[in-house]
Motif scaffolding. Structure first.
Motif, PDB file in Angstrom:
ATOM      1  N   LEU A  46       0.826  -1.213   0.000  1.00 56.10           N
ATOM      2  CA  LEU A  46       0.000   0.000   0.000  1.00 56.10           C
ATOM      3  C   LEU A  46       0.855   1.255   0.000  1.00 56.10           C
ATOM      4  CD1 LEU A  46      -2.644  -1.153   2.624  1.00 56.10           C
ATOM      5  CD2 LEU A  46      -3.094  -0.690   0.214  1.00 56.10           C
ATOM      6  N   VAL A  47       1.873   1.294   0.852  1.00 60.37           N
ATOM      7  CA  VAL A  47       2.738   2.482   0.941  1.00 60.37           C
ATOM      8  C   VAL A  47       3.537   2.639  -0.350  1.00 60.37           C
ATOM      9  CG1 VAL A  47       4.543   3.642   2.245  1.00 60.37           C
ATOM     10  CG2 VAL A  47       2.896   2.192   3.440  1.00 60.37           C
ATOM     11  N   GLY A  48       3.980   1.510  -0.911  1.00 61.89           N
ATOM     12  CA  GLY A  48       4.737   1.572  -2.161  1.00 61.89           C
ATOM     13  C   GLY A  48       3.910   2.119  -3.307  1.00 61.89           C
ATOM     14  N   LEU A  49       2.674   1.672  -3.430  1.00 56.06           N
ATOM     15  CA  LEU A  49       1.790   2.178  -4.485  1.00 56.06           C
ATOM     16  C   LEU A  49       1.459   3.643  -4.269  1.00 56.06           C
ATOM     17  CD1 LEU A  49      -0.633  -0.860  -4.752  1.00 56.06           C
ATOM     18  CD2 LEU A  49       0.849  -0.038  -6.594  1.00 56.06           C
ATOM     19  N   ARG A 102      10.268   8.038   5.623  1.00 58.68           N
ATOM     20  CA  ARG A 102       8.921   7.875   5.079  1.00 58.68           C
ATOM     21  C   ARG A 102       8.208   6.676   5.712  1.00 58.68           C
ATOM     22  NH1 ARG A 102       8.198   8.552  -1.205  1.00 58.68           N
ATOM     23  NH2 ARG A 102      10.026   7.204  -1.184  1.00 58.68           N
ATOM     24  N   LEU A 103       8.942   5.592   5.904  1.00 63.64           N
ATOM     25  CA  LEU A 103       8.318   4.413   6.499  1.00 63.64           C
ATOM     26  C   LEU A 103       7.907   4.684   7.938  1.00 63.64           C
ATOM     27  CD1 LEU A 103       7.516   1.475   6.125  1.00 63.64           C
ATOM     28  CD2 LEU A 103       9.793   0.815   6.921  1.00 63.64           C
ATOM     29  N   ARG A 104       8.766   5.346   8.691  1.00 63.27           N
ATOM     30  CA  ARG A 104       8.464   5.618  10.098  1.00 63.27           C
ATOM     31  C   ARG A 104       7.237   6.524  10.232  1.00 63.27           C
ATOM     32  NH1 ARG A 104      12.129   4.511  13.611  1.00 63.27           N
ATOM     33  NH2 ARG A 104      13.863   5.001  12.198  1.00 63.27           N
ATOM     34  N   ILE A 105       7.179   7.566   9.429  1.00 62.09           N
ATOM     35  CA  ILE A 105       6.060   8.508   9.496  1.00 62.09           C
ATOM     36  C   ILE A 105       4.759   7.830   9.091  1.00 62.09           C
ATOM     37  CG2 ILE A 105       5.073  10.574   8.420  1.00 62.09           C
ATOM     38  CD1 ILE A 105       7.924  11.710   8.324  1.00 62.09           C
ATOM     39  N   THR A 106       4.805   7.031   8.028  1.00 59.02           N
ATOM     40  CA  THR A 106       3.586   6.357   7.565  1.00 59.02           C
ATOM     41  C   THR A 106       3.043   5.404   8.619  1.00 59.02           C
ATOM     42  OG1 THR A 106       4.318   6.491   5.264  1.00 59.02           O
ATOM     43  CG2 THR A 106       2.599   4.900   5.766  1.00 59.02           C
ATOM     44  N   LEU A 107       3.908   4.671   9.281  1.00 55.81           N
ATOM     45  CA  LEU A 107       3.453   3.735  10.310  1.00 55.81           C
ATOM     46  C   LEU A 107       2.895   4.466  11.523  1.00 55.81           C
ATOM     47  CD1 LEU A 107       6.203   0.977  10.112  1.00 55.81           C
ATOM     48  CD2 LEU A 107       3.911   0.974   9.136  1.00 55.81           C
ATOM     49  N   GLN A 108       3.444   5.642  11.806  1.00 54.33           N
ATOM     50  CA  GLN A 108       2.874   6.459  12.881  1.00 54.33           C
ATOM     51  C   GLN A 108       1.470   6.925  12.502  1.00 54.33           C
ATOM     52  OE1 GLN A 108       5.832   9.553  13.306  1.00 54.33           O
ATOM     53  NE2 GLN A 108       7.076   8.367  14.733  1.00 54.33           N
ATOM     54  N   GLU A 109       1.308   7.347  11.259  1.00 56.27           N
ATOM     55  CA  GLU A 109      -0.002   7.806  10.791  1.00 56.27           C
ATOM     56  C   GLU A 109      -1.023   6.670  10.787  1.00 56.27           C
ATOM     57  OE1 GLU A 109       1.045   9.404   7.000  1.00 56.27           O
ATOM     58  OE2 GLU A 109       1.605  11.366   7.811  1.00 56.27           O
ATOM     59  N   ASN A 111      -0.938   4.265  12.870  1.00 57.37           N
ATOM     60  CA  ASN A 111      -1.000   3.739  14.237  1.00 57.37           C
ATOM     61  C   ASN A 111      -0.758   2.237  14.220  1.00 57.37           C
ATOM     62  OD1 ASN A 111      -1.274   4.065  17.031  1.00 57.37           O
ATOM     63  ND2 ASN A 111      -3.448   3.609  16.979  1.00 57.37           N
ATOM     64  N   TYR A 112       0.265   1.843  13.484  1.00 58.32           N
ATOM     65  CA  TYR A 112       0.556   0.428  13.261  1.00 58.32           C
ATOM     66  C   TYR A 112       1.340  -0.145  14.439  1.00 58.32           C
ATOM     67  CZ  TYR A 112       2.007  -3.844  10.860  1.00 58.32           C
ATOM     68  OH  TYR A 112       2.223  -5.157  10.511  1.00 58.32           O
ATOM     69  N   GLY A 113       0.677  -0.941  15.248  1.00 61.33           N
ATOM     70  CA  GLY A 113       1.331  -1.661  16.331  1.00 61.33           C
ATOM     71  C   GLY A 113       2.171  -0.783  17.230  1.00 61.33           C
ATOM     72  N   SER A 114       3.397  -1.223  17.459  1.00 62.01           N
ATOM     73  CA  SER A 114       4.317  -0.526  18.359  1.00 62.01           C
ATOM     74  C   SER A 114       4.943   0.700  17.736  1.00 62.01           C
ATOM     75  CB  SER A 114       5.442  -1.490  18.766  1.00 62.01           C
ATOM     76  OG  SER A 114       6.212  -1.854  17.626  1.00 62.01           O
ATOM     77  N   GLY A 115       4.728   0.872  16.411  1.00 63.34           N
ATOM     78  CA  GLY A 115       5.531   1.859  15.708  1.00 63.34           C
ATOM     79  C   GLY A 115       6.894   1.256  15.447  1.00 63.34           C
ATOM     80  N   TRP A 116       7.566   1.763  14.440  1.00 70.48           N
ATOM     81  CA  TRP A 116       8.850   1.180  14.055  1.00 70.48           C
ATOM     82  C   TRP A 116       9.990   1.896  14.760  1.00 70.48           C
ATOM     83  CZ3 TRP A 116      12.327   2.827   9.666  1.00 70.48           C
ATOM     84  CH2 TRP A 116      13.386   1.917   9.504  1.00 70.48           C
ATOM     85  N   LYS A 117      10.849   1.129  15.432  1.00 68.37           N
ATOM     86  CA  LYS A 117      11.948   1.691  16.210  1.00 68.37           C
ATOM     87  C   LYS A 117      13.312   1.330  15.633  1.00 68.37           C
ATOM     88  CE  LYS A 117       9.181   1.369  20.461  1.00 68.37           C
ATOM     89  NZ  LYS A 117       7.960   0.865  19.807  1.00 68.37           N
ATOM     90  N   GLY A 118      13.321   0.813  14.422  1.00 59.80           N
ATOM     91  CA  GLY A 118      14.574   0.344  13.837  1.00 59.80           C
ATOM     92  C   GLY A 118      15.270   1.376  12.972  1.00 59.80           C
ATOM     93  N   LYS A 119      16.322   0.922  12.307  1.00 60.57           N
ATOM     94  CA  LYS A 119      17.123   1.777  11.434  1.00 60.57           C
ATOM     95  C   LYS A 119      17.195   1.254  10.005  1.00 60.57           C
ATOM     96  CE  LYS A 119      18.509   4.769  14.559  1.00 60.57           C
ATOM     97  NZ  LYS A 119      18.143   6.214  14.452  1.00 60.57           N
TER      98      LYS A 119
END
Length: 229
Positions: A46-49, A102-109, A111-119
């Motif tokens: 979805l994010v890729g499209l 972009r991935l971090r912001i999209t997952l925050q928007e 509200n996906y699970g824990s949110g992404w904390k990686g690099k």
């Protein structure tokens, strides 16, 4: 509605959520967050499209020739094939092109699970930096079934169609599996997240199970068996 989950379902621990409109069936540890494994490829699609990283569902990406992973991954593929085969190289490349910010912001928007904390975006769904519960997975699937996620409706329709497993005169089923490697206790993780339509009504679900050698397709096969009985 069929009883798609009970104590006889293969595997141990884990949990399941079934959403039918405002009604909810819950089993086991539905609040426990776990790594999403390849169910996350649904979100990456979805994010890729939406971002244009995947120009269209028909855009063919070229395999680089590396002899890694499953034999069925070693070929050029478009989005539908990548989802059906759960291609690692394809979605790792999507994640790299999306980038960390972009991935971090999209997952925050979302509200996906824990949110992404990686690099490393290309490891987000397997390295433990991102986790999600069955409750949250089912809610996401319910919104995707209704086309109400914050993405273009045509993009949501493309992903549902690409994940379509069965369609009969009685029901249609789509979903994404996810599987983990064995942990230190010898257990693996098997997810199946999606929805089926029966009698004109969308029924979303998220099922996760633990067991030595259990993987996502085994969970999917048990669900299909129950739907077709």
């Amino acid at each position: 509605m069929k009883e798609i989950f009970d104590s006889k379902f293969p595997g141990t621990h884990g949990g399941a959520v079934v959403l039918t409109g405002s009604k909810q069936q819950r089993y086991g540890g539905i609040q426990t967050r776990l790594v999403p494994c390849s169910t996350f490829k649904l979100v990456l699609s979805l994010v890729g499209l939406e971002s244009g990283v995947i120009p269209s569902a028909k855009t063919v990406w070229r395999w680089n020739g590396e002899l890694v992973g499953r034999p069925e991954w070693r070929k050029d593929m478009d989005l539908a094939v990548a989802l059906q085969e759960s291609s690692e190289w394809y979605f790792r490349e999507v994640a790299r092109k999306l980038g960390e910010k972009r991935l971090r912001i999209t997952l925050q928007e979302l509200n996906y699970g824990s949110g992404w904390k990686g690099k490393r975006p290309e490891d987000a769904w397997i390295d433990g930096s991102l986790t999600i519960s069955p409750q949250e997975q089912a809610a996401l699937a319910s919104k995707l079934a209704a086309g109400s996620l914050p993405f273009a409706k045509e993009h949501q329709a493309v992903v549902r169609k690409s994940l379509l497993l069965q369609k009969t005169g009685k029901y249609a089923l789509w979903g994404k599996t996810g599987s983990s490697a064995k942990d230190k206790n010898g257990r693996s993780l098997g997810w199946y997240v999606g929805a089926y339509t029966e009698g004109g009504q969308d029924i979303a679900f998220a099922i996760v199970r633990h067991l030595p050698d259990i993987i996502g397709p085994m969970v999917r096969e048990e669900l299909v068996k129950r739907l077709t009985q």
